[in-house]
Design a protein around this motif. Structure first.
Motif, PDB file in Angstrom:
ATOM      1  N   GLY A  35      33.932  56.708  41.469  1.00  0.00           N
ATOM      2  CA  GLY A  35      34.995  55.957  40.429  1.00  0.00           C
ATOM      3  C   GLY A  35      36.383  56.698  40.622  1.00  0.00           C
ATOM      4  N   ASP A  36      36.704  57.004  41.754  1.00  0.00           N
ATOM      5  CA  ASP A  36      37.932  57.943  41.812  1.00  0.00           C
ATOM      6  C   ASP A  36      39.198  56.976  41.553  1.00  0.00           C
ATOM      7  OD1 ASP A  36      39.587  60.248  43.099  1.00  0.00           O
ATOM      8  OD2 ASP A  36      40.278  58.429  44.312  1.00  0.00           O
ATOM      9  N   ILE A  37      40.269  57.503  41.083  1.00  0.00           N
ATOM     10  CA  ILE A  37      41.306  56.871  41.015  1.00  0.00           C
ATOM     11  C   ILE A  37      42.665  57.659  41.734  1.00  0.00           C
ATOM     12  CG2 ILE A  37      41.295  55.912  38.690  1.00  0.00           C
ATOM     13  CD1 ILE A  37      42.744  58.140  37.576  1.00  0.00           C
ATOM     14  N   LEU A  38      42.145  58.973  42.479  1.00  0.00           N
ATOM     15  CA  LEU A  38      43.468  59.434  42.969  1.00  0.00           C
ATOM     16  C   LEU A  38      43.717  58.827  44.491  1.00  0.00           C
ATOM     17  CD1 LEU A  38      42.134  63.181  42.650  1.00  0.00           C
ATOM     18  CD2 LEU A  38      43.817  61.959  41.229  1.00  0.00           C
ATOM     19  N   LEU A  39      42.706  58.349  44.889  1.00  0.00           N
ATOM     20  CA  LEU A  39      42.998  57.820  46.328  1.00  0.00           C
ATOM     21  C   LEU A  39      43.983  56.475  46.003  1.00  0.00           C
ATOM     22  CD1 LEU A  39      42.369  57.338  49.178  1.00  0.00           C
ATOM     23  CD2 LEU A  39      40.390  56.089  48.805  1.00  0.00           C
ATOM     24  N   SER A  40      43.875  55.806  44.925  1.00  0.00           N
ATOM     25  CA  SER A  40      44.642  54.746  44.403  1.00  0.00           C
ATOM     26  C   SER A  40      46.176  55.007  44.353  1.00  0.00           C
ATOM     27  CB  SER A  40      44.016  53.953  43.435  1.00  0.00           C
ATOM     28  OG  SER A  40      42.999  53.293  43.552  1.00  0.00           O
ATOM     29  N   TYR A  41      46.345  56.175  43.673  1.00  0.00           N
ATOM     30  CA  TYR A  41      47.718  56.736  43.261  1.00  0.00           C
ATOM     31  C   TYR A  41      48.241  57.421  44.799  1.00  0.00           C
ATOM     32  CZ  TYR A  41      47.142  56.561  38.458  1.00  0.00           C
ATOM     33  OH  TYR A  41      46.920  56.143  37.175  1.00  0.00           O
ATOM     34  N   GLY A  42      47.350  57.853  45.488  1.00  0.00           N
ATOM     35  CA  GLY A  42      48.068  58.538  46.994  1.00  0.00           C
ATOM     36  C   GLY A  42      48.315  57.433  47.680  1.00  0.00           C
ATOM     37  N   SER A  43      47.606  56.453  47.975  1.00  0.00           N
ATOM     38  CA  SER A  43      47.836  55.225  48.899  1.00  0.00           C
ATOM     39  C   SER A  43      49.231  54.346  48.080  1.00  0.00           C
ATOM     40  CB  SER A  43      46.735  54.520  49.002  1.00  0.00           C
ATOM     41  OG  SER A  43      46.286  53.858  47.724  1.00  0.00           O
ATOM     42  N   GLY A  44      49.130  54.249  46.805  1.00  0.00           N
ATOM     43  CA  GLY A  44      50.146  53.293  46.091  1.00  0.00           C
ATOM     44  C   GLY A  44      51.735  54.324  46.359  1.00  0.00           C
ATOM     45  N   LEU A  45      51.333  55.528  46.369  1.00  0.00           N
ATOM     46  CA  LEU A  45      52.805  56.372  46.433  1.00  0.00           C
ATOM     47  C   LEU A  45      53.537  56.025  47.577  1.00  0.00           C
ATOM     48  CD1 LEU A  45      54.654  58.405  45.289  1.00  0.00           C
ATOM     49  CD2 LEU A  45      53.132  60.298  46.309  1.00  0.00           C
ATOM     50  N   LEU A  46      52.916  55.739  48.775  1.00  0.00           N
ATOM     51  CA  LEU A  46      53.275  55.208  49.803  1.00  0.00           C
ATOM     52  C   LEU A  46      54.401  54.245  49.748  1.00  0.00           C
ATOM     53  CD1 LEU A  46      50.250  55.344  52.408  1.00  0.00           C
ATOM     54  CD2 LEU A  46      52.183  57.367  52.099  1.00  0.00           C
ATOM     55  N   ILE A  47      54.111  53.266  48.848  1.00  0.00           N
ATOM     56  CA  ILE A  47      54.962  52.138  48.694  1.00  0.00           C
ATOM     57  C   ILE A  47      55.787  52.510  47.432  1.00  0.00           C
ATOM     58  CG2 ILE A  47      54.952  49.894  47.831  1.00  0.00           C
ATOM     59  CD1 ILE A  47      52.518  49.227  49.327  1.00  0.00           C
ATOM     60  N   PHE A  48      55.428  52.991  46.426  1.00  0.00           N
ATOM     61  CA  PHE A  48      56.342  53.538  45.203  1.00  0.00           C
ATOM     62  C   PHE A  48      57.404  54.199  45.607  1.00  0.00           C
ATOM     63  CE2 PHE A  48      52.090  53.057  42.774  1.00  0.00           C
ATOM     64  CZ  PHE A  48      52.362  51.621  42.415  1.00  0.00           C
ATOM     65  N   MET A  49      57.433  55.181  46.704  1.00  0.00           N
ATOM     66  CA  MET A  49      58.499  55.926  46.963  1.00  0.00           C
ATOM     67  C   MET A  49      59.802  55.144  47.540  1.00  0.00           C
ATOM     68  SD  MET A  49      57.152  57.681  50.635  1.00  0.00           S
ATOM     69  CE  MET A  49      55.914  58.628  49.926  1.00  0.00           C
ATOM     70  N   LEU A  50      59.396  53.949  47.989  1.00  0.00           N
ATOM     71  CA  LEU A  50      60.571  53.159  48.289  1.00  0.00           C
ATOM     72  C   LEU A  50      61.505  52.642  47.067  1.00  0.00           C
ATOM     73  CD1 LEU A  50      58.451  50.623  50.702  1.00  0.00           C
ATOM     74  CD2 LEU A  50      59.806  52.666  51.305  1.00  0.00           C
ATOM     75  N   PHE A  51      61.255  52.639  45.997  1.00  0.00           N
ATOM     76  CA  PHE A  51      61.663  52.373  44.826  1.00  0.00           C
ATOM     77  C   PHE A  51      62.577  53.671  44.185  1.00  0.00           C
ATOM     78  CE2 PHE A  51      58.651  49.012  45.150  1.00  0.00           C
ATOM     79  CZ  PHE A  51      59.580  48.031  44.669  1.00  0.00           C
ATOM     80  N   ILE A  52      62.358  54.606  44.691  1.00  0.00           N
ATOM     81  CA  ILE A  52      63.212  56.043  43.978  1.00  0.00           C
ATOM     82  C   ILE A  52      64.693  55.618  43.824  1.00  0.00           C
ATOM     83  CG2 ILE A  52      63.732  58.297  44.482  1.00  0.00           C
ATOM     84  CD1 ILE A  52      60.831  58.720  45.578  1.00  0.00           C
ATOM     85  N   LYS A  53      65.278  55.171  44.939  1.00  0.00           N
ATOM     86  CA  LYS A  53      66.591  54.859  44.696  1.00  0.00           C
ATOM     87  C   LYS A  53      67.147  53.469  44.181  1.00  0.00           C
ATOM     88  CE  LYS A  53      67.623  58.687  47.394  1.00  0.00           C
ATOM     89  NZ  LYS A  53      68.304  59.792  46.527  1.00  0.00           N
ATOM     90  N   ARG A  54      65.940  52.915  43.752  1.00  0.00           N
ATOM     91  CA  ARG A  54      66.480  51.377  43.037  1.00  0.00           C
ATOM     92  C   ARG A  54      66.931  51.690  41.909  1.00  0.00           C
ATOM     93  NH1 ARG A  54      66.793  47.836  47.316  1.00  0.00           N
ATOM     94  NH2 ARG A  54      64.873  48.239  48.664  1.00  0.00           N
ATOM     95  N   LYS A  55      67.576  50.504  41.324  1.00  0.00           N
ATOM     96  CA  LYS A  55      68.370  50.498  39.913  1.00  0.00           C
ATOM     97  C   LYS A  55      67.246  50.327  38.946  1.00  0.00           C
ATOM     98  CE  LYS A  55      72.828  48.911  41.450  1.00  0.00           C
ATOM     99  NZ  LYS A  55      73.844  47.780  41.281  1.00  0.00           N
ATOM    100  N   VAL A  56      67.312  50.605  37.702  1.00  0.00           N
ATOM    101  CA  VAL A  56      66.333  50.376  36.846  1.00  0.00           C
ATOM    102  C   VAL A  56      66.013  48.926  36.759  1.00  0.00           C
ATOM    103  CG1 VAL A  56      65.995  50.445  34.277  1.00  0.00           C
ATOM    104  CG2 VAL A  56      66.982  52.466  35.535  1.00  0.00           C
TER     105      VAL A  56
END
Length: 385
Positions: free
Chosen positions: A110-131
């Motif tokens: 029932g792990d969630i860490l794999l989801s966070y790790g894989s999701g981070l690969l996409i979320f990091m693309l938003f770091i420079k985006r506006k609010v």
């Protein structure tokens, strides 16, 4: 050394309580047999509906919000040191994926860490985006996920078609039998599956995680962009208004047994409303009793959230699975809820003792060592876990 933001750590510690209570149903009955749980005794029914309405689905989003907030703080700390953000972010994602795979394989699926790790690969693309861009995407992802949330299909049960065999292994099997049942399709295909199929599945999981966790993670990233928790004491009126989402969210989630798409839709919306309301209400309480010993215990637990999340799985699988005490499906929902509170209380006490002596937990230390490599030092000041 920058000072950590205590309220973020405290929220992280608080969210571990809800995650443990929600997971307790799955520790006791597993994913493939949970739908068969129909409490007959009134106290089990009360515990079941309390978990479903007050807890389930509303604490993982809090963790997602904090994860998003931490991404921005993490990137900002690297930029302030004139370090590249790309390498550490990629290693952070890979580190979480590795931890998630180890967790799934050797402890609990029932792990969630794999989801966070894989999701981070996409979320990091938003770091420079506006609010504004982050908030628009959060709304879009919420709307996109609604049709999926309305489908009451147990996808895991489709994959694990022989429910009785799965439950029997968890209840009576040895540790090696449980691990084999969890990770193997067949003896002949397991190696091919791991080499070829798993990387493809990781890509699909990254996309699914982006959609499923995106709304609250992006909301957290947007909040960090505007330093929402900086001078949080000046935002009391806003926090009070947001806390009013709690009764509204509970009302929506109370429709969980309504066999109609409207009820299912409101239940899904209620999970997010309740999560935001909990964040606001807990922050209000924390501000009012900041110097309290209990509030500091929440802070210390939050600083060790990764270690304690994994410890919850180890403790509970040992209690319920056959290779441990073997109480799988035997104790009832109410007693399971009591066990969750006891385990969490012990974690709170131990984390408070540990946090007064050490700056980070063993799993947090290992992840930071992997992320920072040669640049690893006394970087225990950032709320980036």
């Amino acid at each position: 050394m920058k000072k950590r933001i205590d309220i973020l750590d405290a929220l992280r510690g608080f969210s571990l309580l809800g995650i443990l209570i929600a997971n307790m149903l799955y520790f006791q009955y597993d994913f493939v047999s949970l739908d068969a749980v129909q409490p007959d005794i009134w106290w089990d029914k009360v515990a079941y509906y309390f978990t479903k309405i007050f807890v389930e689905g509303s604490f993982v989003p809090i963790f997602g919000f904090l994860f998003g907030y931490g991404i921005i703080l993490f990137a900002r700390s690297l930029e302030n040191r004139e370090l590249s953000t790309r390498g550490p972010l990629w290693r952070r994602a890979i580190g979480l994926v590795i931890l998630g795979c180890l967790h799934i394989t050797f402890v609990w699926d029932g792990d969630i860490l794999l989801s966070y790790g894989s999701g981070l690969l996409i979320f990091m693309l938003f770091i420079k985006r506006k609010v504004k861009t982050m908030l628009i995407w959060a709304v879009v992802l919420t709307l996109c996920m609604m049709p999926i949330l309305l489908v009451k299909t147990d996808f895991l049960a489709i994959i694990l078609t022989d429910m009785k065999e799965t439950v029997d292994v968890l209840k009576n099997g040895t540790y090696l039998e449980v691990v084999k049942q969890r990770v193997s399709i067949s003896d002949d295909l397991s190696i091919i599956f791991m080499v070829i199929v798993l990387p493809i599945m990781l890509g699909f999981m990254a996309i699914f995680s982006f959609f499923a966790m995106g709304p609250l993670v992006l909301l957290g990233m947007a909040a960090a962009k505007v330093d929402f928790f900086k001078r949080i004491g000046e935002k009391m009126d806003l926090l009070k208004r947001l806390s009013l989402l709690i009764p509204v969210g509970l009302l929506c989630k109370a429709l969980l047994d309504m066999d109609h798409f409207v009820g299912e839709l409101l239940y899904s919306v209620g999970t997010y409303m309740l999560a935001i309301g909990y964040i606001a209400a807990f922050t209000l309480v924390f501000i009012s009793v900041k110097e309290n010993k209990i509030s500091q215990a929440f802070v210390n637990l939050g600083r060790l959230s990764l270690t304690n999340y994994l410890m919850q799985s180890i403790i509970c699988t040992t209690i319920f699975y056959g290779y441990g005490l073997g109480f799988f499906g035997e104790l009832g929902v109410a007693l399971g809820l009591v066990i969750a509170v006891v385990v969490y209380s012990l974690q709170l006490l131990l984390a408070n003792w540990y946090g007064q002596r050490f700056s980070m937990g063993p799993v947090e230390w290992a992840l930071r060592k992997f992320v920072y490599r040669k640049n690893f030092g006394a970087r225990n000041e950032h709320n980036s876990e």
